[in-house]
Scaffold this active site. Sequence first.
Site, PDB file in Angstrom:
ATOM      1  CG  HIS A 152       0.749   4.790   7.137  1.00  0.00           C
ATOM      2  ND1 HIS A 152      -0.354   4.227   6.533  1.00  0.00           N
ATOM      3  CD2 HIS A 152       1.752   3.898   6.985  1.00  0.00           C
ATOM      4  CE1 HIS A 152      -0.008   3.043   6.021  1.00  0.00           C
ATOM      5  NE2 HIS A 152       1.256   2.820   6.284  1.00  0.00           N
ATOM      6  CG  HIS A 201      -0.386  -0.053   2.544  1.00  0.00           C
ATOM      7  ND1 HIS A 201      -0.902  -0.771   3.577  1.00  0.00           N
ATOM      8  CD2 HIS A 201       0.701   0.576   3.053  1.00  0.00           C
ATOM      9  CE1 HIS A 201      -0.161  -0.592   4.670  1.00  0.00           C
ATOM     10  NE2 HIS A 201       0.812   0.241   4.370  1.00  0.00           N
ATOM     11  CD  GLU A 247       3.483  -1.899   5.840  1.00  0.00           C
ATOM     12  OE1 GLU A 247       3.127  -0.988   6.609  1.00  0.00           O
ATOM     13  OE2 GLU A 247       3.741  -1.688   4.644  1.00  0.00           O
ATOM     14  CG  HIS A 255       9.058  -1.296   3.649  1.00  0.00           C
ATOM     15  ND1 HIS A 255       8.086  -2.257   3.835  1.00  0.00           N
ATOM     16  CD2 HIS A 255       8.488  -0.132   4.079  1.00  0.00           C
ATOM     17  CE1 HIS A 255       6.979  -1.709   4.333  1.00  0.00           C
ATOM     18  NE2 HIS A 255       7.204  -0.409   4.505  1.00  0.00           N
TER      19      HIS A 255
END
Lengths: 285, 285, 93, 93
Positions: free
Chosen positions: B59, B12, B241, B194
């Site tokens: 976020h 995303h 995540e 990441h």
Amino acid sequence: MAEVIWGLATSHVPSIGAAMDRGKTEDESWKDLFDGYAPARAWLAEHRPDVAVVIYNDHANGVDLDVVPTFAIGTSDHYDVADEGFGKRPVPDVVGHPELSLHLLESLVDDGFDMTVFQELDVDHGLTVPLSVWTPDPGEAWPCPVVPLLVNVIQYPQPTAARCYALGQALGRAIASFPQDLTVGVLGTGGMSHQLAGARAGFINPEFDAMFMEAVETDPQRLTQLSRQDYVREAGSEGIEMIMWLVMRGAMAAEVTKVHSHYFVPASNTAAAVALFDNRAPAPA
Amino acid sequence: MAEVIWGLATSHVPSIGAAMDRGKTEDESWKDLFDGYAPARAWLAEHRPDVAVVIYNDHANGVDLDVVPTFAIGTSDHYDVADEGFGKRPVPDVVGHPELSLHLLESLVDDGFDMTVFQELDVDHGLTVPLSVWTPDPGEAWPCPVVPLLVNVIQYPQPTAARCYALGQALGRAIASFPQDLTVGVLGTGGMSHQLAGARAGFINPEFDAMFMEAVETDPQRLTQLSRQDYVREAGSEGIEMIMWLVMRGAMAAEVTKVHSHYFVPASNTAAAVALFDNRAPAPA
Amino acid sequence: MNKMFMSLRTAEARERFTADEAGYCASFGLSPEQQQAVLDRDWQAMIDLGGSIFYVYKLAMMDGRSMQYLGGVFTGTSEEEFLAALRAGGRRG
Amino acid sequence: MNKMFMSLRTAEARERFTADEAGYCASFGLSPEQQQAVLDRDWQAMIDLGGSIFYVYKLAMMDGRSMQYLGGVFTGTSEEEFLAALRAGGRRG
Ligand SMILES: [Fe+3]
Ligand SMILES: [Fe+3]
């Protein structure tokens, strides 16, 4: 390791705090309630813990109404007393214990409890009235730092009684695994039977309350068998908040020793009670 | 009863949305990624569900940073697209499905998941980019109403992978018990490996990603054995995540059929992937 | 500090911040070190002083800085070198 | 409507409400029925139109009304009768 030394179950009705704040505790309608607190207060004054965990619910004062956590924990070093619509109560703000909060949070999440974290939080009567029941004259500060633990009891679907008791058991394990030596008092708040709105407003059920009071000491498992609907029917739509006593009870040993209890009707629109349990193993005979 | 017809796992990353919003999908640095989406998009266009459940994380856009729920669910009929600091994405707002939301909430709480409820919620790229991956040209509206399901993946302690998978299994049961006949698509978002900040910024681990991609289809239980620390070490501090893919996978059948998958490096600072699974039993041979 | 970054979600707040960065920081109770890090755009210091990457990035976006630029800062390389490392499959280790 | 009641937690909001009740209600997007219920202090209607008791009670407190007064309203008795029933051990059934 930290150790739970006592558990205190108490109503958190705002008018109990207001009666104290306004010096009405000797009034005819309040005297019996406050006389009933005296033995518990005397024992608690002799057994001050290093930290208290207060299990309570917010009443649309500290938490935005568009966010409803099932279980939440505060991790701050300071909690302001909320203005609930008539100015703040004249009591000290609450000092937090972030180290214990963060340890409990980590343990509970690892144990499969899906906590919400409040990094900031204003605390309302749900937390401050129990502190006043414990300590009527705190002076400049409450007896010890506090970890607030919040339960959704006001909006459907509330957690089940069984889940609340399981949370308490996990809380007990989490406290026991804290690396520092600390003594901990646990407060379960709310109740007893009451209903504020609707055709059943004013509902009180002393038989259910007596059964609950007895079972929370000797057979808490029995109380976990009751459904959300059972609690609402037997204890009233707001009486369901007694499920928070089960969180406290779950954090204690299988066998506890009752120090004192007292039941009183009415405190505002509710049946009010206090029950104090010593969690230390009884001295061998 | 409602039925999960497919599961879509997808990154995303905001820049995937930005590349689409700015017409850069044919640029050299993006073409391979978007070409990789084409087969999934074509299949999805033929299999439009009645409702989608999108598992994502906010976020710091839709949720105040002083409140961090482990698991949360939106119950609104409408979710505004958030302004993340540079204006709203030029995509439709999201229509909710309050009936399904409230049914899932009740079922999950009764099943021992301590959900937080968002009665209002702005949705950020964590939710809208996956919708864009699915539907590049939504026109006036996304293909169907959405139930947002949020997971805390950005602040320690995140839920364990095992708890996420268990939530997915409970979600599958909850969907199956919905009284209306509905088809449901489930989106698990985020990943792959990441790390954004610190000395390991730019970290990417294609071997772990390949293992995860294979196991999420054929052996999701294996992924539940990994600890929070395992995920951070192997997938980077933000790669954790990927545990949200396990919620999606848990809601699906033991055996699923992979329709398409594609892996791409780099999308912004991340390894990006899409994986589409058909949840309907394979036709007998 | 994260609360200050979070506030930059509205266009109106972004305007007020741009008009008086120091005053805006002060109104959120930033420490002198935190305020200096913001004024200097010392990204590493913002992270070290408690900023979370998703919040810090909101300020970077206002400045037109990319996540790759920040990656370069964190790893002590240029944005170009950082991007080249990503294009080559990402950094390992 | 609950959002409007919730806002009454600050003294400043209570002042603004008191100065212009209808305008304050309108600014929170209350429906005409909800606004009328608030202006008329029709407590049962507020509950029926979606008000939760803990929120509605914030308005009652501003008016100096007790929870016993509300209990009387909900049960169709006077505050005195309601209080007497509580003093006698509460209502059953
Ligand atoms: Fe209460
Ligand atoms: Fe993300």
